[in-house]
Motif scaffolding. Sequence first.
Motif, PDB file in Angstrom:
ATOM      1  N   THR A 107      21.788  28.015  34.801  1.00  0.00           N
ATOM      2  CA  THR A 107      20.736  28.604  35.370  1.00  0.00           C
ATOM      3  C   THR A 107      19.671  27.955  34.570  1.00  0.00           C
TER       4      THR A 107
ATOM      5  N   LEU B  36      17.971  30.839  33.044  1.00  0.00           N
ATOM      6  CA  LEU B  36      18.079  32.527  32.803  1.00  0.00           C
ATOM      7  C   LEU B  36      18.471  33.016  32.116  1.00  0.00           C
TER       8      LEU B  36
ATOM      9  N   ARG C   2      21.277  38.489  46.400  1.00  0.00           N
ATOM     10  CA  ARG C   2      22.585  38.096  46.771  1.00  0.00           C
ATOM     11  C   ARG C   2      22.642  37.180  48.236  1.00  0.00           C
TER      12      ARG C   2
ATOM     13  N   ILE D 100      23.623  28.167  44.066  1.00  0.00           N
ATOM     14  CA  ILE D 100      22.578  28.679  43.021  1.00  0.00           C
ATOM     15  C   ILE D 100      22.028  28.021  42.578  1.00  0.00           C
TER      16      ILE D 100
ATOM     17  N   THR E  89      18.039  29.854  42.656  1.00  0.00           N
ATOM     18  CA  THR E  89      17.521  30.326  41.097  1.00  0.00           C
ATOM     19  C   THR E  89      15.904  29.248  41.283  1.00  0.00           C
TER      20      THR E  89
ATOM     21  N   VAL F  80      13.670  31.349  42.380  1.00  0.00           N
ATOM     22  CA  VAL F  80      13.208  32.773  41.767  1.00  0.00           C
ATOM     23  C   VAL F  80      12.094  32.064  40.392  1.00  0.00           C
TER      24      VAL F  80
ATOM     25  N   LYS G 213      13.740  36.872  34.254  1.00  0.00           N
ATOM     26  CA  LYS G 213      14.175  36.703  35.774  1.00  0.00           C
ATOM     27  C   LYS G 213      15.618  36.530  34.730  1.00  0.00           C
ATOM     28  N   TYR G 214      17.046  37.143  35.476  1.00  0.00           N
ATOM     29  CA  TYR G 214      18.443  37.022  35.176  1.00  0.00           C
ATOM     30  C   TYR G 214      19.194  36.660  36.094  1.00  0.00           C
ATOM     31  N   ILE G 215      20.570  36.117  35.652  1.00  0.00           N
ATOM     32  CA  ILE G 215      21.217  35.765  36.432  1.00  0.00           C
ATOM     33  C   ILE G 215      22.157  36.922  36.071  1.00  0.00           C
TER      34      ILE G 215
ATOM     35  N   HIS H 117      27.872  36.147  37.842  1.00  0.00           N
ATOM     36  CA  HIS H 117      28.512  34.256  38.164  1.00  0.00           C
ATOM     37  C   HIS H 117      29.343  34.836  39.318  1.00  0.00           C
TER      38      HIS H 117
ATOM     39  N   THR I 133      23.978  37.263  41.513  1.00  0.00           N
ATOM     40  CA  THR I 133      23.769  38.047  41.388  1.00  0.00           C
ATOM     41  C   THR I 133      22.359  37.666  41.087  1.00  0.00           C
ATOM     42  N   TRP I 134      20.852  37.672  40.921  1.00  0.00           N
ATOM     43  CA  TRP I 134      19.599  37.376  40.176  1.00  0.00           C
ATOM     44  C   TRP I 134      19.259  38.990  40.090  1.00  0.00           C
TER      45      TRP I 134
END
Length: 283
Positions: free
Chosen positions: A135, A137, A167, A187, A191, A194, A204-206, A209, A213-214
């Motif tokens: 991603t 991220l 989610r 996904i 993304t 986001v 911004k995070y992932i 997997h 969840t972001w």
Amino acid sequence: MNDNNKRGVIMDLSLLGFMTVVLLTAIFMSVGPNTFFFNLICLMITFILVIITYFTNIVTGLIFNLLFFFGQLVYVFYVSMYKDGFTLGYAFWLIVPPVLCLLIYGITLQLREQIAENIRLKRNNTRLSALDQETNLRTLNMFDEDFAVLSMGTQDHPAHLNMMVIRVRYWDSLKSRLTNDQTKELIHLITEQVNTYFNEQNFKYIIDHSVPTWGILTFHEINELKIIRARLKEDFQKKAAISEILGSVKIELVISISNYDKEENKTSTDLLAAGIKELQYDV
């Protein structure tokens, strides 16, 4: 022949040439017409020029060679006018220093390229460890580090640090019905959303997997985040509906918003857990 092989051949030929020129220099100093003292001075200056080229670059080495060249011309002119006269032996030291500098540059070319390649690989590895490969991220490790900095900044910052967690609703039952291509598209699509609604000033995070969840750490106000949440969900629904891969699957998002409180969320894990807990209230 690839670039590495070419550089290897250049290095080998340069090394052979360097040894040959050094040998010829030794022979010249033994049988040449110049005085031993003059040859010794020129030899010392030549190796200083070689060392300068080795530790800097070929341009710097040749500039110093040029200064040495003009210095020798002045000396040869003086000797020709007032001393024993000009001999071809003086021309030897006009040629050898730049040749040796060029050869030492050829020897170190492969080494310099290898060092540069190692630096590039190190930077890439550092970037890959900080960013998720799929991603692009930030990862959970970066989340912990960023939280430590941002939470301290809130002590002097007038705005509040907030977190949004995203989610897929009913993921446990949905994942068994999704193909690998559909999962990747899902996904990618989330993304993309986001990145659309949060610029580079937000973090911004992932987060996960296995259960996608972001997370977003931001200084946006709660009211702003509620508006973003509604628009993000609506936009995602539209894009998922027209997607050739996901159009046949009904997918909804659950999004929570939580506020950092230094008394309740002392660590990044506490804040993340609070955000995931809040997901159950997004109906």
